[in-house]
Write a protein that holds these residues in place. Structure first.
Motif, PDB file in Angstrom:
ATOM      1  N   UNK A   5      67.147 -21.732  -5.593  1.00  0.00           N
ATOM      2  CA  UNK A   5      67.665 -21.299  -6.894  1.00  0.00           C
ATOM      3  C   UNK A   5      68.901 -20.426  -6.673  1.00  0.00           C
ATOM      4  N   UNK A   6      69.620 -20.149  -7.745  1.00  0.00           N
ATOM      5  CA  UNK A   6      70.794 -19.286  -7.642  1.00  0.00           C
ATOM      6  C   UNK A   6      70.458 -17.914  -7.094  1.00  0.00           C
ATOM      7  N   UNK A   7      69.363 -17.344  -7.576  1.00  0.00           N
ATOM      8  CA  UNK A   7      68.955 -16.019  -7.098  1.00  0.00           C
ATOM      9  C   UNK A   7      68.598 -16.021  -5.625  1.00  0.00           C
ATOM     10  N   UNK A   8      67.950 -17.095  -5.181  1.00  0.00           N
ATOM     11  CA  UNK A   8      67.608 -17.204  -3.760  1.00  0.00           C
ATOM     12  C   UNK A   8      68.862 -17.347  -2.904  1.00  0.00           C
ATOM     13  N   UNK A   9      69.825 -18.156  -3.368  1.00  0.00           N
ATOM     14  CA  UNK A   9      71.083 -18.307  -2.624  1.00  0.00           C
ATOM     15  C   UNK A   9      71.799 -16.964  -2.496  1.00  0.00           C
ATOM     16  N   UNK A  10      71.773 -16.181  -3.580  1.00  0.00           N
ATOM     17  CA  UNK A  10      72.471 -14.896  -3.536  1.00  0.00           C
ATOM     18  C   UNK A  10      71.783 -13.934  -2.581  1.00  0.00           C
ATOM     19  N   UNK A  11      70.462 -13.992  -2.509  1.00  0.00           N
ATOM     20  CA  UNK A  11      69.737 -13.145  -1.557  1.00  0.00           C
ATOM     21  C   UNK A  11      70.031 -13.560  -0.119  1.00  0.00           C
ATOM     22  N   UNK A  12      70.177 -14.855   0.121  1.00  0.00           N
ATOM     23  CA  UNK A  12      70.577 -15.329   1.455  1.00  0.00           C
ATOM     24  C   UNK A  12      71.972 -14.827   1.799  1.00  0.00           C
ATOM     25  N   UNK A  13      72.880 -14.864   0.817  1.00  0.00           N
ATOM     26  CA  UNK A  13      74.243 -14.376   1.040  1.00  0.00           C
ATOM     27  C   UNK A  13      74.240 -12.892   1.401  1.00  0.00           C
ATOM     28  N   UNK A  14      73.339 -12.123   0.790  1.00  0.00           N
ATOM     29  CA  UNK A  14      73.220 -10.702   1.120  1.00  0.00           C
ATOM     30  C   UNK A  14      72.732 -10.524   2.552  1.00  0.00           C
ATOM     31  N   UNK A  15      71.722 -11.305   2.943  1.00  0.00           N
ATOM     32  CA  UNK A  15      71.215 -11.241   4.319  1.00  0.00           C
ATOM     33  C   UNK A  15      72.310 -11.623   5.311  1.00  0.00           C
ATOM     34  N   UNK A  16      73.091 -12.652   4.977  1.00  0.00           N
ATOM     35  CA  UNK A  16      74.170 -13.095   5.865  1.00  0.00           C
ATOM     36  C   UNK A  16      75.186 -11.974   6.105  1.00  0.00           C
ATOM     37  N   UNK A  17      75.442 -11.173   5.071  1.00  0.00           N
ATOM     38  CA  UNK A  17      76.351 -10.033   5.235  1.00  0.00           C
ATOM     39  C   UNK A  17      75.682  -8.905   6.015  1.00  0.00           C
ATOM     40  N   UNK A  18      74.415  -8.638   5.737  1.00  0.00           N
ATOM     41  CA  UNK A  18      73.709  -7.524   6.383  1.00  0.00           C
ATOM     42  C   UNK A  18      73.527  -7.714   7.879  1.00  0.00           C
ATOM     43  N   UNK A  19      73.378  -8.963   8.314  1.00  0.00           N
ATOM     44  CA  UNK A  19      73.048  -9.183   9.728  1.00  0.00           C
ATOM     45  C   UNK A  19      74.208  -8.818  10.653  1.00  0.00           C
ATOM     46  N   UNK A  20      75.418  -8.715  10.101  1.00  0.00           N
ATOM     47  CA  UNK A  20      76.562  -8.269  10.898  1.00  0.00           C
ATOM     48  C   UNK A  20      76.569  -6.744  11.074  1.00  0.00           C
ATOM     49  N   UNK A  21      75.593  -6.076  10.441  1.00  0.00           N
ATOM     50  CA  UNK A  21      75.432  -4.618  10.531  1.00  0.00           C
ATOM     51  C   UNK A  21      76.686  -3.869  10.068  1.00  0.00           C
ATOM     52  N   UNK A  22      77.158  -4.176   8.870  1.00  0.00           N
ATOM     53  CA  UNK A  22      78.369  -3.519   8.370  1.00  0.00           C
ATOM     54  C   UNK A  22      78.120  -2.045   8.067  1.00  0.00           C
TER      55      UNK A  22
END
Length: 247
Positions: free
Chosen positions: A144-161
């Motif tokens: 779903x759209x909400x799930x995709x957005x949560x994945x996008x957040x994880x993708x950003x977080x894993x770089x440890x910004x």
């Protein structure tokens, strides 16, 4: 709030597209662990400001500093800086031919040269944190759209910004999906993440922010705590803006 260490400093930022200024002499400090929410009418420069911070838009004058170092110069290596400044957009920009897990692993392995096993363990922990571990082998079209957005957040977080930028991340979502994304962002705030958030969700802004920054016509009109801003706005322009929302 107590005096915290400055993480991001914006100094007299001016951005012009040629047919008029979109940002006019914007100065703002973001402290470590602080959540700053940018609000204002459409076209006021909120999203442009985030894009300038992340190097997606150039500025005509002024300086942007991260950890005391100027990052707005022409010699800036943005591929390195963006590892410290994570950004999540309205559009999820997930690769459709890759699984959720592979989408997340791509950045840390390719850009940071980290080992797959280490990154995968971290990715699975983050996916569990946002309630999506069972979707790790799914493809974006199955989410779903909400799930995709949560994945996008994880993708950003894993770089440890060091700081996370969120640009109207719920704008494209159906109303029932908005809550699941906002809940993840609230949890990040409680965990002490440094964030700059552009949103039209006023109740969320009030709940998550340490500071509200109200922009209009490319300028910061008012900046205050959520309680002060929403209960006692100082400017007539802010009062007029808030009157368009029902609380």
């Amino acid at each position: 709030m107590e005096e915290l260490e400055k993480l991001l400093e914006l100094r007299h930022i001016h951005k012009d597209y040629g047919n008029g200024a979109i940002l006019k002499d914007v100065s703002l400090d973001i402290h470590k662990g602080e959540v700053v929410v940018l609000i204002g009418p459409s076209g006021c420069g909120k999203s442009t400001l985030l894009r300038c911070v992340n190097g997606l838009e150039s500025i005509q004058s002024g300086d942007i500093l991260l950890d005391g170092n100027v990052i707005s110069g022409k010699k800036t290596k943005w591929s390195e800086v963006r590892q410290k400044i994570g950004m999540v957009f309205q559009s999820y920009d997930l690769f459709p031919h890759m699984t959720v897990l592979d989408n997340i692993l791509l950045g840390p392995m390719k850009v940071q040269g980290r080992k797959k096993q280490e990154v995968q363990e971290e990715a699975e922990k983050l996916l569990e944190r946002v309630g999506l571990l069972d979707k790790k082998n799914a493809f974006p079209r199955q989410l779903s759209g909400g799930q995709k957005q949560r994945v996008a957040i994880v993708r950003a977080l894993i770089l440890k910004p060091e700081i996370m930028l969120f640009d109207e991340v719920t704008a494209a979502l159906d109303p029932e999906m908005v809550r699941e994304v906002l809940d993840v962002m609230l949890e990040l705030a409680k965990a002490g993440s440094t964030m700059m958030i552009v949103t039209h969700e006023m109740q969320f802004a009030r709940a998550v922010a340490d500071r509200i920054v109200f922009l209009d016509d490319g300028e910061i009109v008012e900046a205050d705590t959520p309680e002060n801003f929403f209960e006692h706005p100082k400017t007539e322009r802010a009062q007029k803006f808030l009157n368009t929302f029902l609380f």
